[in-house]
Structure formats: structure tokens, C-alpha cells
Design an enzyme around this catalytic site. Structure first.
Site, PDB file in Angstrom:
ATOM      1  N   ASP A  42      -2.453   0.600   8.460  1.00  0.00           N
ATOM      2  CA  ASP A  42      -1.208   1.254   8.027  1.00  0.00           C
ATOM      3  C   ASP A  42      -0.023   0.933   8.951  1.00  0.00           C
ATOM      4  OD1 ASP A  42      -2.663   2.472   5.932  1.00  0.00           O
ATOM      5  OD2 ASP A  42      -3.249   4.130   7.222  1.00  0.00           O
TER       6      ASP A  42
ATOM      7  N   HIS B 180       0.902   5.227   1.348  1.00  0.00           N
ATOM      8  CA  HIS B 180       0.189   6.077   2.307  1.00  0.00           C
ATOM      9  C   HIS B 180       0.883   7.442   2.377  1.00  0.00           C
ATOM     10  CE1 HIS B 180      -2.359   7.000   5.722  1.00  0.00           C
ATOM     11  NE2 HIS B 180      -1.291   7.516   6.297  1.00  0.00           N
TER      12      HIS B 180
ATOM     13  N   SER C 198       4.908   6.728   2.444  1.00  0.00           N
ATOM     14  CA  SER C 198       5.469   5.417   2.779  1.00  0.00           C
ATOM     15  C   SER C 198       4.822   4.353   1.913  1.00  0.00           C
ATOM     16  CB  SER C 198       5.155   5.058   4.247  1.00  0.00           C
ATOM     17  OG  SER C 198       5.495   6.094   5.134  1.00  0.00           O
TER      18      SER C 198
ATOM     19  N   ASN D  40       0.850  -1.191   0.000  1.00  0.00           N
ATOM     20  CA  ASN D  40       0.000   0.000   0.000  1.00  0.00           C
ATOM     21  C   ASN D  40       0.884   1.239   0.000  1.00  0.00           C
ATOM     22  OD1 ASN D  40      -2.267   1.645   0.170  1.00  0.00           O
ATOM     23  ND2 ASN D  40      -2.719   1.188   2.314  1.00  0.00           N
TER      24      ASN D  40
HETATM   25  C1  GAR Z   1      -2.788   8.942  -2.511  1.00  0.00           C
HETATM   26  O1  GAR Z   1      -2.362  10.137  -1.905  1.00  0.00           O
HETATM   27  C2  GAR Z   1      -2.569   7.765  -1.588  1.00  0.00           C
HETATM   28  O2  GAR Z   1      -1.401   7.858  -0.828  1.00  0.00           O
HETATM   29  C3  GAR Z   1      -3.786   7.859  -0.710  1.00  0.00           C
HETATM   30  O3  GAR Z   1      -4.827   8.154  -1.604  1.00  0.00           O
HETATM   31  C4  GAR Z   1      -4.314   8.919  -2.685  1.00  0.00           C
HETATM   32  C5  GAR Z   1      -4.718   8.256  -3.986  1.00  0.00           C
HETATM   33  O4  GAR Z   1      -4.370   9.070  -5.065  1.00  0.00           O
HETATM   34  N1  GAR Z   1      -4.012   6.658   0.012  1.00  0.00           N
HETATM   35  C6  GAR Z   1      -4.374   6.619   1.285  1.00  0.00           C
HETATM   36  O5  GAR Z   1      -4.589   7.609   1.943  1.00  0.00           O
HETATM   37  C7  GAR Z   1      -4.511   5.230   1.867  1.00  0.00           C
HETATM   38  N2  GAR Z   1      -4.633   5.295   3.289  1.00  0.00           N
HETATM   39  P1  GAR Z   1      -4.410   8.493  -6.542  1.00  0.00           P
HETATM   40  O6  GAR Z   1      -5.780   7.835  -6.740  1.00  0.00           O
HETATM   41  O7  GAR Z   1      -4.261   9.703  -7.410  1.00  0.00           O
HETATM   42  O8  GAR Z   1      -3.279   7.506  -6.714  1.00  0.00           O
END
Ligand code: GAR
Length: 207
Positions: A148, A112, A139, A110
């Protein structure tokens, strides 16, 4: 030449991290190949990105299943039908069952938007901003049963500027996400990392 690692990417949103993986793959810089993208959100822009690049996409709505376990079992069915060996959560905004996590143990990563273990959960960038930290980041980690909490593969730091907003900060973090997620995938595809307990040894570790 060994065959590329078959990857499945789970998405719910705009899919910029998915795009970063696609770009590396298309540039021939990844020993991995996205076999399927699964979205639990029908009109997620990530779906369009996959279609634009000729990648198979499945829309699976959690609303069509009686339980989290049943939804997750379908995810596994689809992923395995494509021969997936590494599952990448790229903005997949749903908690996964312990069954799913243990089935894909150390084959599930994942991304984060914080320097874990700080600011797990939702809106990590705003959590960091509101807390007043000077440095935050992102991360990539192996998913375990916690929120997480799994072993960290790679992190990147991002300074908080004096004139920052949560949105500006999030966009700078996102740039770093796009850099480190393909690196983590490449290390796994190359088998160049080793896990001992919580510690993940990588080619980047200072000697
Ligand atoms: C990203 O910032 C990712 O790190 C976050 O969602 C966004 C997705 O963006 N994920 C989380 O917060 C998971 N806990 P994207 O759809 O443009 O890749």
C-alpha cells in the site's frame, strides 16, 4: 470517439467497489469497459454481481498453483487474453508478486480504506478507529512493490464520529470508496493524470 479503456477487475469479496464501477459504466459515465472479472474466491458475491451484469468472470484459485509467481502469471495470461490495459484491485485480498507488479506498472491500481500512508495492510478501518484518529478515509493508488505504498491518485476523508464503531466507520468509508474509485479509472481512461515520481497530478488538484 476513442474506444473505451479495457479494464480487468480482481476481486475476493463482496464486490461493492466492482458494483460502483459497473454502475458508472452502465450509466455511460466511464470511458472504460470491464472486459473480465477475476476472483480467487469461488463463492465471492462479486462473482454474482459480474454474472448479473453479463460480464465475463474467471475463477482462478491460488491453491491450484505451486507458487505465487505461477498464480500471478496465470492472472496476467487471462488479463492479456481479454486485452486488458488497466487492472483494478477491488477488494482483492492477495499479495501480488514483484513480477506481476512490474509487468503492470502504472497500469495497476488499488483501493484501500485509509488515508495512506496511514494504516496500510489488513483491517485499516479498525486500525484507524483503535488508534483514535479524528479523520480517516480511503485512497486509490498505483500499486508498487510495497504494501500500500504506491503513488496516490485520489483520496477522500471521512470523519470519525463520537459514537462510531469500526463497522459504522467502515461503511461510511465504503461509500467514499465507491465515489473515488470510478473517478480514478475515468482519469486514467481520459489520460488526464500525469505522474512525476511519487506525485500524481490530477484535474482535482487545487491550483
Ligand atoms: C474495501 O473496503 C477495500 O477498500 C478493501 O476491501 C474492501 C472490499 O470491499 N481493500 C483492502 O483492504 C485492500 N488492502 P468490496 O469487495 O465490497 O469492494
Amino acid at each position: 470517439m476513442t474506444s473505451p479503456l479495457p479494464v480487468g477487475v480482481l476481486v475476493s469479496g463482496s464486490g461493492t467497489n466492482l458494483q460502483a464501477i459497473i454502475d458508472q459504466q452502465e450509466a455511460g459515465l466511464l470511458s472504460a469497459e470491464i472486459k473480465v472479472v477475476i476472483s480467487n474466491v469461488k463463492d465471492a458475491y462479486a462473482v454474482k454481481r459480474a454474472v448479473n451484469h453479463g460480464i465475463e468472470v474467471k475463477y482462478i484459485s491460488h491453491k491450484d498453483f505451486v507458487s505465487r509467481e505461477a498464480f500471478d502469471a496465470e492472472l496476467t495470461n487471462v488479463l492479456e487474453s481479454y486485452g486488458v490495459q488497466l487492472v483494478v484491485l477491488a477488494g482483492f485480498m492477495r499479495l501480488l508478486s514483484t513480477e506481476f507488479v512490474s509487468h503492470w506498472s502504472f497500469r495497476l491500481i488499488n483501493i484501500h480504506p485509509s488515508l495512506l500512508p496511514a494504516f496500510p495492510g489488513l483491517n485499516a478501518q479498525k486500525q484507524a478507529f483503535d488508534h483514535g484518529v479524528k479523520i480517516t478515509g480511503c485512497s486509490v493508488f498505483f500499486v508498487d512493490e510495497g504494501m500500500d505504498t504506491g503513488p496516490i491518485i485520489i483520496q477522500a476523508s471521512v470523519p470519525v464520529m463520537s459514537d462510531d464503531t469500526p463497522e459504522l466507520l467502515a461503511s461510511r468509508i465504503l461509500q467514499e470508496e465507491h465515489r473515488i474509485l470510478p473517478i480514478a479509472i475515468q482519469w486514467i481512461a481520459n489520460q488526464s493524470i500525469r505522474v512525476e515520481g511519487r506525485r500524481v497530478y490530477t484535474p482535482d488538484d487545487p491550483q
